[in-house]
Write a protein that holds these residues in place. Structure first.
Motif, PDB file in Angstrom:
ATOM      1  N   LEU A 148       0.830  -1.207   0.000  1.00 55.22           N
ATOM      2  CA  LEU A 148       0.000   0.000   0.000  1.00 55.22           C
ATOM      3  C   LEU A 148       0.865   1.257   0.000  1.00 55.22           C
ATOM      4  CD1 LEU A 148      -2.868   1.191   0.181  1.00 55.22           C
ATOM      5  CD2 LEU A 148      -2.689   1.020   2.666  1.00 55.22           C
ATOM      6  N   LEU A 149       1.887   1.277   0.849  1.00 55.28           N
ATOM      7  CA  LEU A 149       2.752   2.455   0.934  1.00 55.28           C
ATOM      8  C   LEU A 149       3.590   2.635  -0.332  1.00 55.28           C
ATOM      9  CD1 LEU A 149       3.939   2.281   4.655  1.00 55.28           C
ATOM     10  CD2 LEU A 149       2.234   3.805   3.650  1.00 55.28           C
ATOM     11  N   LYS A 150       3.921   1.539  -0.978  1.00 51.20           N
ATOM     12  CA  LYS A 150       4.656   1.634  -2.244  1.00 51.20           C
ATOM     13  C   LYS A 150       3.790   2.313  -3.304  1.00 51.20           C
ATOM     14  CE  LYS A 150       7.216  -1.160  -5.603  1.00 51.20           C
ATOM     15  NZ  LYS A 150       7.631  -2.540  -5.987  1.00 51.20           N
ATOM     16  N   ALA A 151       2.518   1.950  -3.355  1.00 48.72           N
ATOM     17  CA  ALA A 151       1.599   2.572  -4.312  1.00 48.72           C
ATOM     18  C   ALA A 151       1.400   4.052  -3.990  1.00 48.72           C
ATOM     19  CB  ALA A 151       0.259   1.841  -4.296  1.00 48.72           C
ATOM     20  N   ILE A 152       1.284   4.367  -2.708  1.00 55.05           N
ATOM     21  CA  ILE A 152       1.095   5.762  -2.295  1.00 55.05           C
ATOM     22  C   ILE A 152       2.326   6.592  -2.633  1.00 55.05           C
ATOM     23  CG2 ILE A 152       0.842   7.270  -0.274  1.00 55.05           C
ATOM     24  CD1 ILE A 152      -0.915   4.990   0.930  1.00 55.05           C
ATOM     25  N   ALA A 153       3.513   6.003  -2.478  1.00 56.36           N
ATOM     26  CA  ALA A 153       4.748   6.717  -2.820  1.00 56.36           C
ATOM     27  C   ALA A 153       4.789   7.048  -4.308  1.00 56.36           C
ATOM     28  CB  ALA A 153       5.963   5.873  -2.430  1.00 56.36           C
ATOM     29  N   ASP A 154       4.284   6.145  -5.130  1.00 53.00           N
ATOM     30  CA  ASP A 154       4.231   6.386  -6.571  1.00 53.00           C
ATOM     31  C   ASP A 154       3.273   7.534  -6.884  1.00 53.00           C
ATOM     32  OD1 ASP A 154       4.579   5.844  -9.418  1.00 53.00           O
ATOM     33  OD2 ASP A 154       2.572   4.963  -9.343  1.00 53.00           O
ATOM     34  N   VAL A 155       2.104   7.513  -6.256  1.00 55.71           N
ATOM     35  CA  VAL A 155       1.139   8.600  -6.451  1.00 55.71           C
ATOM     36  C   VAL A 155       1.745   9.923  -5.987  1.00 55.71           C
ATOM     37  CG1 VAL A 155      -1.089   9.541  -5.704  1.00 55.71           C
ATOM     38  CG2 VAL A 155      -0.896   7.117  -6.286  1.00 55.71           C
ATOM     39  N   SER A 156       2.389   9.895  -4.835  1.00 52.08           N
ATOM     40  CA  SER A 156       2.989  11.107  -4.277  1.00 52.08           C
ATOM     41  C   SER A 156       4.030  11.694  -5.224  1.00 52.08           C
ATOM     42  CB  SER A 156       3.627  10.788  -2.924  1.00 52.08           C
ATOM     43  OG  SER A 156       4.253  11.929  -2.376  1.00 52.08           O
ATOM     44  N   ASN A 157       4.840  10.844  -5.821  1.00 56.77           N
ATOM     45  CA  ASN A 157       5.867  11.305  -6.751  1.00 56.77           C
ATOM     46  C   ASN A 157       5.243  12.001  -7.961  1.00 56.77           C
ATOM     47  OD1 ASN A 157       8.729  11.314  -7.706  1.00 56.77           O
ATOM     48  ND2 ASN A 157       7.867  10.049  -9.327  1.00 56.77           N
ATOM     49  N   ARG A 158       4.195  11.400  -8.499  1.00 52.93           N
ATOM     50  CA  ARG A 158       3.518  11.987  -9.658  1.00 52.93           C
ATOM     51  C   ARG A 158       2.851  13.314  -9.290  1.00 52.93           C
ATOM     52  NH1 ARG A 158       2.199   7.729 -13.626  1.00 52.93           N
ATOM     53  NH2 ARG A 158       3.080   5.758 -12.899  1.00 52.93           N
ATOM     54  N   VAL A 159       2.212  13.326  -8.125  1.00 53.49           N
ATOM     55  CA  VAL A 159       1.533  14.543  -7.666  1.00 53.49           C
ATOM     56  C   VAL A 159       2.538  15.671  -7.452  1.00 53.49           C
ATOM     57  CG1 VAL A 159       0.308  15.556  -5.694  1.00 53.49           C
ATOM     58  CG2 VAL A 159      -0.458  13.380  -6.650  1.00 53.49           C
TER      59      VAL A 159
END
Length: 227
Positions: free
Chosen positions: A155-166
């Motif tokens: 879950l945190l890996k996916a959130i980190a990806d979203v955060s990077n894009r954002v």
């Protein structure tokens, strides 16, 4: 979608990512201090932030689907994604009734409530996942809530990806907010006293070995954000 509207959504998405990051810190500190309430507080906030991200980007409601699709297009996020999960999307929907439902279905069953530890090697090893109301296994990094298990690392890996894009989009929209603040120069006395004595040296405290964190902040891969 109007760029001003996109900007507001991007700003809020960034806030939620930062809130989750702060919650990971709370979780790790609480686990190190063996503070169960703090650990569950951090876990709850991670899940609430995940719910917010999921509903903004993969809205299950008809009214929000156009907005969600527009934001995913800007961030180049696919429809199929770990955050696009029905349990995460519905996490806080009618929460009181969901609690009632869990209590009813677990009646006369062996249940587990507010447990932190290695479940497989505990006296609770035979409990069925559906009968766990709230538990965190620091060995497997599985967080169970109301009968549903979540892989915290994934879950945190996916959130980190979203955060990077954002963050990439946010930096383009609001460059002034990303400018580094120059540190202030130290203030020096104009005329120091001649008889000023040197302060005694302080002995540095011994450092204890750091414990392994309960949750890692996954380092996101660089994603090419859409211009």
């Amino acid at each position: 979608m109007d760029m001003n509207v996109i900007g507001l959504h991007i700003h809020e998405l960034r806030n939620q990512c930062r809130f989750i990051e702060a919650s990971v810190d709370i979780l790790n500190q609480s686990m190190e201090n063996q503070a169960a309430v703090g650990a569950f507080f951090g876990l709850q906030n991670i899940m609430l932030g995940s719910n917010q991200l999921a509903r903004m980007l993969w809205s299950p409601r008809k009214k929000g689907k156009e907005r969600a699709a527009g934001l995913r297009q800007v961030l180049e996020l696919p429809e199929k994604y770990p955050l696009n999960n029905e349990n995460i999307l519905a996490l806080v929907d009618q929460a009181d009734e969901a609690n009632d439902q869990w209590i009813a279905q677990s009646k006369d069953q062996y249940i587990l409530y507010d447990f932190i530890g290695d479940i497989a090697n505990s006296r609770h090893k035979d409990v069925e996942p559906k009968n766990i109301f709230r538990a965190f296994d620091p060995t497997t990094k599985i967080y169970a809530f109301r009968g549903v298990s979540y892989n915290l690392d994934a879950l945190l890996k996916a959130i980190a990806d979203v955060s990077n894009r954002v963050n990439q989009i946010h930096q383009r929209l609001y460059p002034d907010q990303w400018k580094e603040v120059e540190p202030e120069a130290p203030v020096e006395d104009a005329a120091p006293a001649e008889d000023t004595k040197a302060a005694p040296k302080k002995t540095a405290p011994k450092k204890t070995p750091a414990k392994k964190p309960a949750a890692k902040k996954a380092a996101p891969k660089k994603a090419a954000a859409k211009k």
